[in-house]
Design a protein around this motif. Sequence first.
Motif, mmCIF file in Angstrom:
data_model
loop_
_atom_site.group_PDB
_atom_site.id
_atom_site.type_symbol
_atom_site.label_atom_id
_atom_site.label_comp_id
_atom_site.label_asym_id
_atom_site.label_seq_id
_atom_site.Cartn_x
_atom_site.Cartn_y
_atom_site.Cartn_z
ATOM 1 N N ALA A 116 0.544 -1.249 -0.296
ATOM 2 C CA ALA A 116 -0.197 0.171 0.042
ATOM 3 C C ALA A 116 1.003 1.590 0.071
ATOM 4 O O ALA A 116 0.469 2.431 -0.346
ATOM 5 N N LEU A 117 2.338 0.354 0.045
ATOM 6 C CA LEU A 117 3.083 2.159 0.339
ATOM 7 C C LEU A 117 3.842 2.015 -1.025
ATOM 8 O O LEU A 117 4.414 3.437 -0.900
ATOM 9 N N GLN A 118 3.749 1.336 -1.532
ATOM 10 C CA GLN A 118 4.062 1.758 -3.069
ATOM 11 C C GLN A 118 3.692 2.549 -4.141
ATOM 12 O O GLN A 118 2.728 3.445 -4.564
ATOM 13 N N GLU A 119 5.153 3.622 -4.878
ATOM 14 C CA GLU A 119 4.563 4.468 -6.001
ATOM 15 C C GLU A 119 5.039 4.287 -6.515
ATOM 16 O O GLU A 119 6.123 3.388 -6.586
ATOM 17 N N ASP A 120 4.465 5.112 -7.954
ATOM 18 C CA ASP A 120 5.391 5.097 -9.358
ATOM 19 C C ASP A 120 6.129 6.016 -9.444
ATOM 20 O O ASP A 120 5.925 7.175 -9.735
ATOM 21 N N ARG A 121 7.726 5.691 -9.156
ATOM 22 C CA ARG A 121 8.522 6.830 -9.352
ATOM 23 C C ARG A 121 9.524 6.610 -10.882
ATOM 24 O O ARG A 121 10.217 7.668 -10.826
ATOM 25 N N GLY A 122 8.227 6.477 -11.912
ATOM 26 C CA GLY A 122 8.670 6.499 -13.061
ATOM 27 C C GLY A 122 9.799 5.409 -13.524
ATOM 28 O O GLY A 122 10.749 5.825 -15.131
ATOM 29 N N ASN A 123 10.120 4.344 -12.647
ATOM 30 C CA ASN A 123 11.144 4.005 -13.139
ATOM 31 C C ASN A 123 11.053 2.511 -13.454
ATOM 32 O O ASN A 123 11.061 1.424 -14.383
ATOM 33 N N GLY A 124 9.538 2.427 -13.887
ATOM 34 C CA GLY A 124 9.015 1.362 -14.846
ATOM 35 C C GLY A 124 8.366 0.394 -14.175
ATOM 36 O O GLY A 124 7.988 -0.494 -13.742
ATOM 37 N N TYR A 125 8.658 0.649 -12.539
ATOM 38 C CA TYR A 125 8.523 -0.512 -11.690
ATOM 39 C C TYR A 125 7.729 0.246 -9.818
ATOM 40 O O TYR A 125 8.043 1.526 -9.957
ATOM 41 N N ALA A 126 6.662 -0.119 -9.557
ATOM 42 C CA ALA A 126 6.053 0.617 -8.009
ATOM 43 C C ALA A 126 7.231 0.016 -7.183
ATOM 44 O O ALA A 126 8.174 -1.111 -7.041
ATOM 45 N N GLU A 127 7.954 1.116 -6.707
ATOM 46 C CA GLU A 127 9.004 1.125 -5.310
ATOM 47 C C GLU A 127 7.930 1.860 -4.072
ATOM 48 O O GLU A 127 7.517 2.791 -3.965
ATOM 49 N N PRO A 128 8.714 1.755 -2.619
ATOM 50 C CA PRO A 128 9.258 0.677 -2.687
ATOM 51 C C PRO A 128 9.139 -1.069 -3.075
ATOM 52 O O PRO A 128 7.816 -1.293 -2.967
ATOM 53 N N ALA A 129 9.995 -1.177 -3.443
ATOM 54 C CA ALA A 129 9.594 -3.223 -4.069
ATOM 55 C C ALA A 129 9.330 -3.637 -3.601
ATOM 56 O O ALA A 129 10.530 -3.819 -2.105
ATOM 57 N N VAL A 130 8.412 -4.614 -2.812
ATOM 58 C CA VAL A 130 8.306 -5.309 -1.477
ATOM 59 C C VAL A 130 8.446 -7.078 -2.147
ATOM 60 O O VAL A 130 7.661 -7.273 -3.216
ATOM 61 N N LEU A 131 8.983 -7.308 -1.272
ATOM 62 C CA LEU A 131 9.462 -8.556 -2.343
ATOM 63 C C LEU A 131 9.579 -10.011 -0.853
ATOM 64 O O LEU A 131 10.205 -9.892 0.455
ATOM 65 N N CYS A 132 8.694 -10.764 -0.570
ATOM 66 C CA CYS A 132 7.980 -11.507 0.586
ATOM 67 C C CYS A 132 8.812 -12.581 0.119
ATOM 68 O O CYS A 132 8.238 -13.933 -0.521
ATOM 69 N N PHE A 133 8.981 -13.181 1.803
ATOM 70 C CA PHE A 133 9.825 -14.556 1.686
ATOM 71 C C PHE A 133 9.197 -15.423 2.925
ATOM 72 O O PHE A 133 8.631 -15.095 3.266
ATOM 73 N N ALA A 134 8.686 -16.862 2.478
ATOM 74 C CA ALA A 134 8.501 -18.001 3.025
ATOM 75 C C ALA A 134 9.325 -17.804 4.670
ATOM 76 O O ALA A 134 8.518 -18.278 6.086
ATOM 77 N N ASP A 135 10.495 -17.793 4.373
ATOM 78 C CA ASP A 135 11.325 -18.324 5.562
ATOM 79 C C ASP A 135 12.567 -17.355 5.087
ATOM 80 O O ASP A 135 12.525 -16.819 4.509
ATOM 81 N N ALA A 136 13.016 -16.951 7.020
ATOM 82 C CA ALA A 136 14.245 -16.156 7.185
ATOM 83 C C ALA A 136 15.531 -16.216 5.814
ATOM 84 O O ALA A 136 16.243 -16.045 4.799
ATOM 85 N N ASP A 137 15.586 -18.162 6.107
ATOM 86 C CA ASP A 137 16.444 -18.523 5.284
ATOM 87 C C ASP A 137 16.916 -18.025 2.659
ATOM 88 O O ASP A 137 17.605 -18.199 3.027
ATOM 89 N N SER A 138 15.512 -18.249 3.159
ATOM 90 C CA SER A 138 14.997 -18.048 1.653
ATOM 91 C C SER A 138 15.090 -16.483 1.282
ATOM 92 O O SER A 138 15.957 -16.110 0.349
ATOM 93 N N ALA A 139 14.920 -16.041 2.089
ATOM 94 C CA ALA A 139 15.114 -13.943 2.029
ATOM 95 C C ALA A 139 16.529 -13.640 2.089
ATOM 96 O O ALA A 139 17.175 -12.943 0.917
ATOM 97 N N LYS A 140 17.362 -14.786 3.194
ATOM 98 C CA LYS A 140 19.109 -14.930 3.129
ATOM 99 C C LYS A 140 19.547 -14.647 1.985
ATOM 100 O O LYS A 140 20.964 -14.334 1.562
ATOM 101 N N ALA A 141 19.346 -15.980 1.336
ATOM 102 C CA ALA A 141 19.811 -16.075 0.286
ATOM 103 C C ALA A 141 19.775 -15.955 -0.932
ATOM 104 O O ALA A 141 20.740 -15.584 -1.380
ATOM 105 N N TYR A 142 18.195 -14.944 -0.686
ATOM 106 C CA TYR A 142 17.800 -14.510 -2.533
ATOM 107 C C TYR A 142 18.957 -13.295 -2.579
ATOM 108 O O TYR A 142 19.678 -12.669 -3.390
ATOM 109 N N LEU A 143 18.827 -11.782 -0.905
ATOM 110 C CA LEU A 143 19.705 -11.150 -1.166
ATOM 111 C C LEU A 143 21.110 -11.222 -1.172
ATOM 112 O O LEU A 143 21.354 -10.775 -1.861
#
Length: 251
Positions: A116-143
């Motif tokens: 709900a905080l996302q806005e179009d900042r002219g980059n072609g995608y909504a920001e801030p980008a929100v990436l939702c992970f099933a668990d902490a390990d998946s999030a850390k591995a992805y980053l």
Amino acid sequence: MFEEMFKDEENASMDHRVRLACADESVFSALARYYSHVEECEPLCGMPVRLFYPQAEQGHECSVPMDAVSWRKTMLLSDVQAKSVSVEVLKEQDAICVYCTDSEKNFAACAEQLVALQEDRGNGYAEPAVLCFADADSAKAYLCGSGLWVPGQSQVVGATWDDVLPLVASTKGNLRWISGETLPWGDMPARNSAARSVQLIFRGSGELSMFDVMEKSEAIAGCFADGVNVLWQIEVHDKNEILVFVAQPMP
């Protein structure tokens, strides 16, 4: 062979510096292997913060003004932690990586509040980008492994935010749940008919060829329903392994 392929200089010159706020300092160590300089900063909302500079800036002074350079401002936090961060701070981020520690229902509610905080900042995608992970390990591995927070030249074949965010990021009315695993080269992921997008990072030595990667990518795609978007990248690494990240509708 991997060592025969090179990133072009134009892509390398477009690297962002990274400002990461994260409670787990082991993530800083994992990400630091890609950078020549890491700077400790003032905590943000009680979380440690590090600045990461690409190789070309090894002699850069730590006192460079924040508004004078291009930063990829990122927070890695749990759904419970997100409740204590102000809206103002969240909206300042380029990316919010949030992982589930609560019930699926409460996690979905947290994700709804973030998108709900996302806005179009002219980059072609909504920001801030929100990436939702099933668990902490998946999030850390992805980053640390997806290639989105490291210098472009760290991957022989990489991907940009424009490539990846439409596949894995959550937006209003389209919440996605990302799970990840690391597979030995000879293994295959479990079949998943709910997957909508798959991101593969092939890691290996210079002895692996592009043919090996393309053949394996095609085989992995068969584990998912027809029409699923499969994006693959390559990173020279001391282990032969595959990082598999699957995005599917949030439960």
